[in-house]
Design a protein around this motif. Structure first.
Motif, PDB file in Angstrom:
ATOM      1  N   ALA A   1      -7.210   4.686  -6.841  1.00 25.98           N
ATOM      2  CA  ALA A   1      -8.666   5.613  -6.756  1.00 25.98           C
ATOM      3  C   ALA A   1      -8.452   6.006  -8.076  1.00 25.98           C
ATOM      4  N   THR A   2      -8.213   5.817  -9.339  1.00 24.16           N
ATOM      5  CA  THR A   2      -7.848   5.641 -10.295  1.00 24.16           C
ATOM      6  C   THR A   2      -9.471   4.719 -10.902  1.00 24.16           C
TER       7      THR A   2
ATOM      8  N   TRP B   1       0.856  -1.002  -0.278  1.00 19.18           N
ATOM      9  CA  TRP B   1      -0.182  -0.159   0.481  1.00 19.18           C
ATOM     10  C   TRP B   1       1.046   0.736  -0.440  1.00 19.18           C
TER      11      TRP B   1
ATOM     12  N   ILE C   1       1.616   5.333  -2.311  1.00 21.56           N
ATOM     13  CA  ILE C   1       1.635   6.160  -3.363  1.00 21.56           C
ATOM     14  C   ILE C   1       1.334   5.420  -5.058  1.00 21.56           C
ATOM     15  N   THR C   2       1.800   5.150  -5.641  1.00 21.59           N
ATOM     16  CA  THR C   2       1.350   4.090  -6.602  1.00 21.59           C
ATOM     17  C   THR C   2       0.066   3.495  -6.581  1.00 21.59           C
ATOM     18  N   SER C   3      -0.084   2.378  -5.672  1.00 23.14           N
ATOM     19  CA  SER C   3      -0.775   1.342  -5.512  1.00 23.14           C
ATOM     20  C   SER C   3      -1.976   2.242  -4.973  1.00 23.14           C
ATOM     21  N   GLN C   4      -2.146   3.434  -4.665  1.00 24.17           N
ATOM     22  CA  GLN C   4      -3.251   3.970  -3.705  1.00 24.17           C
ATOM     23  C   GLN C   4      -3.658   5.402  -5.299  1.00 24.17           C
ATOM     24  N   VAL C   5      -2.940   5.825  -5.720  1.00 28.20           N
ATOM     25  CA  VAL C   5      -3.519   6.041  -6.808  1.00 28.20           C
ATOM     26  C   VAL C   5      -4.451   5.674  -8.106  1.00 28.20           C
ATOM     27  N   ILE C   6      -3.507   4.116  -8.241  1.00 25.92           N
ATOM     28  CA  ILE C   6      -4.646   3.022  -9.057  1.00 25.92           C
ATOM     29  C   ILE C   6      -5.600   3.204  -8.484  1.00 25.92           C
TER      30      ILE C   6
END
Length: 361
Positions: free
Chosen positions: A34-35, A25, A27-32
């Motif tokens: 949410a997108t 968990w 930044i990259t996974s959070q952006v994905i």
């Protein structure tokens, strides 16, 4: 429905990233994370609006018949009540029949007189025929005697005079017979018109329906002027259900497609329908054809929506659809049927919301 999908998605994210920690968990996974739902829901809604278009403007309409009596006269009886179901053939109101009954009797008397005149003329012609034949023979006899010098000239002239008188009487009787026949034809038409007017004293309901605003009362004089209708009869046999769509939403809509609507008058109830037709005509497409140059001023302000007529399924035929009832609904085309499930859930959730009355007074 979006909340349900987001809840399922959030549960899956929790399992992957927090429960089993299959993925980190960061930044990259959070952006994905949410997108993905934003893009997925956007694509789902865009396709759903094409293959299962919805309308927030569904209306029920009925034919409204201005009731104008065939005859003028004083209203004597109004046996109906406003806003109550009325069956086809029920009496709406009655007009005083006395003058129309008198007119029927007068025309029937004229007809009988014309028939008597015809019979008398025919009988007279029948009685004159043998007398004319006899007079012709006497003229022939006196002519032969006069030519042989054995008869008097005066007898011949008397016989010719008698024949002429009889023939004149026959022609007069024949003319009287013709006049009587013409009078009979006219009198028969007068009788039919008089009886037609008499029947118009009792006005019957033209179909199943109701009178929404009844102001007619006994003693009022009803007239045959079309602008002075005595009541407005709302027909309920064949209601119109119209759903309004923007033009680009109807690319796949065809007659026979399944449809579902819900009306505010029946909170939470789904009404099954079929697409009857799309009414491909709007006021924007109408321009006066004349010798003057047409103007397009103001046309841009008109709505570009197309009305789609829906027919209620047979099992819903007995459902009362109030004139002017509003609601919403959706049409399910033959494309993208897997997405129809999502739209049906949307429709049912929206229908349940009609149970809530959101006002503070």
């Amino acid at each position: 429905m979006e909340l349900i999908l987001l809840g399922i998605y959030a549960f899956c994210v929790w399992l992957v990233f927090f429960k089993f920690k299959w993925l980190p968990w960061n930044i990259t996974s959070q952006v994905i994370v949410a997108t993905i739902p934003i893009i997925a829901l956007t694509i789902l809604i865009l396709f759903m609006n094409i293959v299962a278009p919805s309308s927030h403007d569904v209306r029920t309409m009925n034919y409204t018949i201005p009731v104008v009596p065939r005859v003028s006269g004083e209203v004597t009886e109004v046996p109906i009540e406003p806003n109550r179901p009325i069956k086809k053939g029920d009496v709406l109101f009655k007009i005083d029949p006395v003058p129309f009954e008198a007119a029927v009797k007068a025309t029937e008397a004229t007809l009988r007189g014309a028939k008597d005149q015809l019979n008398n003329a025919a009988n007279k012609k029948e009685s004159l025929t043998p007398r004319i034949d006899l007079a012709k023979k006497r003229v022939e006899q006196f002519t032969a005697l006069s030519a042989a010098g054995a008869g008097k000239r005066a007898d011949l002239e008397q016989a010719q005079s008698d024949l002429g008188n009889l023939q004149s009487e026959f022609l007069a009787a024949d003319a009287t017979e013709s006049q009587a026949r013409a009078q009979i034809s006219k009198s028969e038409a007068d009788v039919i018109n008089a009886k037609y007017d008499l029947d118009g004293c009792v006005h019957l309901a033209p179909a199943n329906g109701r009178v929404a605003n009844l102001a007619l009362r006994p003693g009022v004089r009803a007239t045959t002027v079309a602008a002075n209708a005595v009541m407005s009869f709302i027909q309920e046999d064949d209601p119109w259900i119209l759903a309004f769509y923007h033009q680009n939403e109807l690319r796949y809509v065809e007659p026979g497609n399944e449809a579902e609507i819900f009306l505010e008058t029946y909170p939470g109830r789904i009404i099954k329908c079929k697409v009857d037709s799309s009414m491909w005509a709007t006021a924007q497409g109408q321009m006066p054809i004349s010798g003057f140059v047409g103007t397009t001023a103001g046309l841009g302000l008109l709505s570009d929506r197309i009305a789609v007529r829906l027919l209620v399924e047979p099992k819903e035929k007995d459902l009362f659809l109030a004139t002017g009832a509003v609601g919403a609904g959706a049409i399910y085309t033959e494309h993208g049927k897997i997405i129809h499930i999502v739209r049906k859930v949307f429709v049912r959730v929206s229908a349940k919301l009609d149970w809530f009355v959101l006002k503070l007074h």
